[in-house]
Write a protein that holds these residues in place. Structure first.
Motif, short mmCIF file in Angstrom:
data_model
loop_
_atom_site.label_atom_id
_atom_site.label_comp_id
_atom_site.label_asym_id
_atom_site.label_seq_id
_atom_site.Cartn_x
_atom_site.Cartn_y
_atom_site.Cartn_z
N THR A 1 65.20 -12.04 119.21
CA THR A 1 65.81 -11.08 118.29
C THR A 1 66.80 -10.16 119.01
OG1 THR A 1 63.88 -9.63 118.61
CG2 THR A 1 63.86 -11.10 116.71
N ALA A 2 66.49 -9.76 120.25
CA ALA A 2 67.39 -8.88 120.99
C ALA A 2 68.71 -9.57 121.29
CB ALA A 2 66.73 -8.42 122.29
N SER A 3 68.67 -10.83 121.71
CA SER A 3 69.91 -11.56 122.00
C SER A 3 70.74 -11.76 120.74
CB SER A 3 69.57 -12.92 122.63
OG SER A 3 68.72 -13.69 121.81
N GLN A 4 70.09 -11.96 119.60
CA GLN A 4 70.82 -12.10 118.34
C GLN A 4 71.46 -10.77 117.94
OE1 GLN A 4 68.40 -13.37 114.98
NE2 GLN A 4 70.08 -14.63 114.26
N PHE A 5 70.75 -9.67 118.12
CA PHE A 5 71.27 -8.34 117.79
C PHE A 5 72.46 -7.99 118.68
CE2 PHE A 5 71.42 -3.76 118.42
CZ PHE A 5 71.43 -3.28 117.12
N ILE A 6 72.33 -8.24 119.99
CA ILE A 6 73.41 -7.90 120.93
C ILE A 6 74.66 -8.71 120.62
CG2 ILE A 6 74.10 -8.02 123.36
CD1 ILE A 6 71.17 -7.44 124.08
N THR A 7 74.48 -9.98 120.27
CA THR A 7 75.63 -10.83 119.94
C THR A 7 76.43 -10.27 118.78
OG1 THR A 7 74.47 -12.81 120.71
CG2 THR A 7 76.34 -13.14 119.24
N GLN A 8 75.74 -9.89 117.71
CA GLN A 8 76.42 -9.34 116.54
C GLN A 8 76.98 -7.96 116.82
OE1 GLN A 8 76.89 -11.28 114.05
NE2 GLN A 8 77.95 -9.85 112.70
N LYS A 9 76.26 -7.17 117.61
CA LYS A 9 76.68 -5.80 117.91
C LYS A 9 77.97 -5.78 118.72
CE LYS A 9 76.05 -1.31 118.01
NZ LYS A 9 76.10 -0.50 116.78
N GLN A 10 78.12 -6.71 119.67
CA GLN A 10 79.33 -6.70 120.50
C GLN A 10 80.56 -7.10 119.68
OE1 GLN A 10 79.06 -9.44 123.77
NE2 GLN A 10 78.70 -11.23 122.49
N ILE A 11 80.36 -7.91 118.64
CA ILE A 11 81.48 -8.26 117.75
C ILE A 11 81.94 -7.03 116.99
CG2 ILE A 11 82.17 -9.65 115.76
CD1 ILE A 11 80.17 -11.74 116.64
N MET A 12 80.99 -6.28 116.44
CA MET A 12 81.32 -5.12 115.63
C MET A 12 81.87 -3.98 116.47
SD MET A 12 77.97 -5.23 113.16
CE MET A 12 78.34 -3.63 112.47
N ALA A 13 81.37 -3.83 117.68
CA ALA A 13 81.76 -2.70 118.51
C ALA A 13 83.13 -2.88 119.14
CB ALA A 13 80.71 -2.47 119.60
N LYS A 14 83.50 -4.12 119.48
CA LYS A 14 84.72 -4.31 120.25
C LYS A 14 85.74 -5.26 119.64
CE LYS A 14 83.21 -3.16 124.91
NZ LYS A 14 83.27 -3.57 126.33
N ASN A 15 85.33 -6.11 118.70
CA ASN A 15 86.24 -7.16 118.28
C ASN A 15 86.68 -7.03 116.82
OD1 ASN A 15 87.69 -9.40 119.26
ND2 ASN A 15 86.32 -10.82 118.21
N LEU B 1 73.55 -7.33 110.69
CA LEU B 1 73.22 -6.92 112.06
C LEU B 1 71.73 -6.62 112.20
CD1 LEU B 1 74.04 -5.95 114.94
CD2 LEU B 1 74.50 -3.71 113.92
N TYR B 2 71.17 -5.96 111.20
CA TYR B 2 69.76 -5.57 111.26
C TYR B 2 68.86 -6.54 110.50
CZ TYR B 2 71.68 -1.19 112.99
OH TYR B 2 72.35 -0.25 113.73
N LEU B 3 69.41 -7.21 109.49
CA LEU B 3 68.58 -8.07 108.65
C LEU B 3 68.16 -9.36 109.36
CD1 LEU B 3 67.29 -8.54 105.90
CD2 LEU B 3 69.45 -9.58 105.15
N LEU B 4 69.12 -10.03 110.01
CA LEU B 4 68.82 -11.32 110.65
C LEU B 4 67.76 -11.19 111.76
CD1 LEU B 4 72.25 -13.19 110.81
CD2 LEU B 4 70.26 -13.69 109.38
N PRO B 5 67.88 -10.22 112.69
CA PRO B 5 66.82 -10.10 113.70
C PRO B 5 65.44 -9.85 113.09
CG PRO B 5 68.76 -8.89 114.40
CD PRO B 5 69.00 -9.29 112.99
N ILE B 6 65.40 -9.08 111.99
CA ILE B 6 64.12 -8.81 111.34
C ILE B 6 63.54 -10.09 110.74
CG2 ILE B 6 63.02 -7.62 109.41
CD1 ILE B 6 64.91 -5.28 109.91
N VAL B 7 64.41 -10.87 110.06
CA VAL B 7 63.97 -12.12 109.44
C VAL B 7 63.43 -13.09 110.49
CG1 VAL B 7 64.75 -14.18 108.21
CG2 VAL B 7 65.46 -11.91 107.43
N PHE B 8 64.20 -13.27 111.58
CA PHE B 8 63.77 -14.20 112.62
C PHE B 8 62.57 -13.65 113.40
CE2 PHE B 8 67.87 -16.17 111.86
CZ PHE B 8 67.57 -17.52 112.02
N GLY B 9 62.50 -12.32 113.53
CA GLY B 9 61.36 -11.73 114.21
C GLY B 9 60.07 -11.96 113.46
#
Length: 319
Positions: free
Chosen positions: A192-206, A224-232
């Motif tokens: 879940t952390a790797s999935q969150f970081i991947t989406q977060k870096q897109i929103m923060a910088k790209n 950003l928050y829904l997918l990690p929760i679902v997979f978690g």
């Protein structure tokens, strides 16, 4: 065989065949066929193969994302045009104009999630193969293209002291195992952390400032928050082998996104400004000039020199 199993059958055969092939290759070079590390590496190689084949779709995903961002200013104008108009004709007209706008920019929201959708059948197929390994050993059956010997080796192999087919839910109650619980919790957190970081870096910088203020961005924030929760939540029923697969997939995606954002960012984004700063430090032109091959120059009007010469007609009549 039900309808879902019939659909998944070719994917299950393909996944089990590739998994068994990589296991045979690793065994041939001297690795222990019953070792959990051998099976873990086989799963990682399966991820690498699938993600390599998905690179063309990933390129389409990048183009679709950029086209969606490019159309945001016009989309906002369209939404402002029909703001407060809730009648049927206005909604239809807005939908038609939005379709024309997306056609003009070549934007397709479906392309943005295409790689994940293509991966899902392989993910479910691997889940069926690994989840059915323990039951198949008891029944003395093969699983897909895996032989009974390979299935037995996999079912009895361990990863950090836990069997590859163990799950978090399966380790509660009568089959309580603290070691399995700890391993699965760590793997779920990594996934879940790797999935969150991947989406977060897109929103923060790209993303450009226009895209950040768009309704599209609001959907991205939800995902950003829904997918990690679902997979978690779903991860508590995933075998450890499936958790390894999905964690490896997320790490691949995170590294791939990092390279794209650093070297080929979206126009107007923070990543593009950082890239231009690095290029300026090396004496190179900004990235937009590199793509066009032309340098933007300011056009300066020439300064007048001397007295202005009056125009004279050639065929002027003499008085």
């Amino acid at each position: 065989m039900n309808f879902f199993d019939a659909i998944m059958f070719p994917f299950r055969m393909a996944v089990s065949f590739v998994l068994g092939f990589f296991h045979d290759v690793l065994t041939a070079i001297g690795m222990d066929p019953a070792s959990g590390f051998t099976w873990m590496l086989s799963i990682v190689l399966l991820v690498i193969l699938i993600r390599t084949l998905l690179i063309p779709l990933f390129v389409k995903q990048i183009k679709a994302s950029r086209n969606m961002q490019a159309m945001q200013p016009e989309l906002q104008k369209l939404q402002a045009k029909y703001k407060g108009k809730k009648d049927q004709l206005s909604r239809q007209a807005m939908a038609l104009e939005q379709q024309e706008l997306m056609k003009k920019h070549g934007a397709n929201p479906f392309s943005a999630c295409l790689p994940m959708l293509v991966q899902m059948p392989f993910f479910f197929a691997l889940f069926q193969v690994l989840n059915g390994a323990a039951r198949a050993v008891q029944e003395g059956q093969a699983v897909g293209a895996l032989s009974l010997e390979q299935v037995t080796q996999f079912a009895n192999s361990t990863f950090l002291g836990a069997k590859m087919s163990d799950t978090f839910l399966g380790s509660l109650g009568e089959n309580f195992s603290l070691n399995v619980i700890l391993v699965t919790v760590v793997m779920i957190l990594l996934m879940t952390a790797s999935q969150f970081i991947t989406q977060k870096q897109i929103m923060a910088k790209n993303m450009s400032e226009t895209a950040m203020a768009s309704p599209f961005m609001q959907q991205q924030k939800m995902m950003l928050y829904l997918l990690p929760i679902v997979f978690g939540i779903g991860g508590i029923n995933f075998p450890i082998g499936v958790l390894i697969y999905w964690t490896a997939t997320n790490i691949w995606t995170m590294a791939q996104q990092f390279w794209i954002i650093r070297n080929n960012p979206n126009p107007g984004s923070q990543a593009e400004r950082e890239l231009n700063e690095r290029r300026a430090a090396k004496g190179l032109p900004p990235v937009n000039e590199k793509k066009t091959g032309k340098k933007t120059e300011e056009v300066v009007a020439p300064k007048p020199t001397g007295q202005r010469q009056q125009p004279v007609r050639k065929n002027r009549r003499k008085k």
